[in-house]
Write a protein that holds these residues in place. Sequence first.
Motif: not given
Length: 296
Positions: A86-103
């Motif tokens: 099965x394909x698995x996705x993990x929600x990745x917004x663990x840290x709340x950020x004001x202006x950072x972009x996640x990659x």
Amino acid sequence: VGINEQGMRIADSLREHREFGFKVVGMLNGHGQDYVQADEYKVLGSVEDLEKIVDTHIVDEIIFSLPLEQLVRCETQILKCEEVGLKIHLRADFAHSLFARTYLGAVSGIPLLTLASTPHRAGEIILKRVVDVVVSAAGLILAGPLMGLLAILIKIDSAGPVLFRQVRHGMNGRRFVLLKFRSMVHDAEHQREVLAGLNEMSGPVFKIANDPRITRMGKWLRRTSLDEAPQLWNVLRGDMSLVGPRPPLPSEVLKYERWQRRRLSMKPGLTCLWQISGRNNVNFEDWMKLDMEYID
């Protein structure tokens, strides 16, 4: 997996955007979570039931929308899903950020989730550096004769060295020696405390429009910005870039508010938005905001 605000937002988004090609089969409560209903979505059980559920339902992909402290307890369930392809996705917004972009990146095959509030694409950063090297090298060669003439005129105009050297803060606090053509009397730094009451800038920056320490040659150099020409060497060395926030003094950085220190997150430059927006006519806080605008 995870009936919470973020999980519901993901499910709603998948349902609203049929073009994504997903249908939500159902939702699961998280570890130790009291049984919660999920509006119009079918609740199939809890995360502990995941292995049995994927064996008895048609499931293509699973999204884990759990807080980090719960997600680390799901290793067994994730491995069981992986085991059957099965394909698995993990929600990745663990840290709340004001202006950072996640990659997402990786080191030796180990995935790393990165939050960055400065440009991070290697190609763009390399291109910026190539432009810095080419333009600064060409500028030093072409302006060499003029800079030699300026050095002679500075020496004739007033006593003291031709170049003014000053320690400044570079990227993320690295210190370097900034070069300028001397535009003030040779003991200008020692006179600063005496003139402190004449400062016309807000914040920790010291600037006087008609500074009495400026020499006759210095006034012309500053008006034409030619006093900054030796900084092409700083750009070529890699201490600075052609465009970026102006490099501050260490004593100024000590007085920064925390949000203002973000201007150090990029290489300082010869020019930036502040310099083309009025220089001394822009107050210190607006100056800092212009630097943040450039970084973003």
